[in-house]
Design an enzyme around this catalytic site. Structure first.
Site: not given
Length: 233
Positions: A153, A191
């Site tokens: 990701s 993230k």
């Protein structure tokens, strides 16, 4: 960023729609994922809907449709996210070295397991081994730890599957920081952090296959900020 269960469910739903023309029932999904109750399926479907992978249709039996698929399931990428390259230290050889090849002062950090979407931080809070990192990467007076990255990701931020990220413990973050975020006390994810306004936080992946996740500020706890990365070749 999808958890393994979310990815498995999306794959199962997609395959059933392609073969049968209709999505599977909740009982079939529960059995396929070996879950004990339908409530677990409800949570997974809600998470997939929030991330934009499926859509629930009103007034229709088995009312699910696939909106998109991640690249790992054959989906096409969306617009690329902003690239960011963290400081990378080659972990191969006899230890970290400066650009001229001379050994650098190193410190030992505990590797607290793996970081991937859906992995509770409590489940990875015991050090498995230690890793040597350059001393200048660490802020004096702050605690640091390391995590092994699992998944893709954050690949457009230069963070690959198998890399070890160096994290400085903190509970605050600025816009654009890459952080370890704990969501609803259950999911730990790596993230990019941004304040989205209206009391919301945007947790951005660095892979066009994954949607930005928007959550209420009170649902997110920052547990550390990325300060470096170690890659072993």
């Amino acid at each position: 960023m999808l958890t393994k269960k979310q990815l498995d469910l999306l794959d199962f739903i997609n395959k059933r729609i392609q073969t049968d023309g209709v999505p599977p029932s909740f009982d079939e999904m529960k059995e396929a994922l070996d879950l004990r109750s339908k409530s677990g399926i409800h949570r997974l479907i809600t998470a997939l809907e929030e991330r934009g992978f499926i859509r629930r249709l009103a007034h229709k039996a088995r009312a699910l449709e696939i909106v998109k698929l991640p690249e790992s399931l054959g989906g096409a990428p969306t617009a690329a996210t902003q690239a960011f390259q963290p400081r990378v230290i080659d972990g191969g050889g006899t230890g970290p070295r400066d650009p001229q090849g001379a050994p650098m002062h190193v410190a030992e950090l505990p590797v607290m397991g793996q970081i991937a979407a859906g992995v509770p931080i409590e489940a990875i809070s015991h050090a498995s081994h230690a890793v040597a990192v350059p001393g200048q990467m660490l802020r004096h007076g702050s605690d640091h730890y390391a995590l092994e990255v699992k998944g893709d990701s954050m690949i457009d931020a230069g963070i690959n599957d198998g890399d070890v990220v160096v994290i400085r413990e903190t509970d605050v973050a600025d816009n654009g920081d890459i952080v370890v975020a704990l969501i609803e006390g259950q999911e730990a994810t790596l993230k990019r952090f941004r304040r989205a306004g209206g009391g919301a936080i945007a947790l951005e992946a660095a892979n066009p296959a994954y949607e930005t996740r928007i959550v209420r500020e009170d649902m997110v706890q920052v547990q550390g900020r990325l300060v470096g990365l170690i890659r072993t070749y």
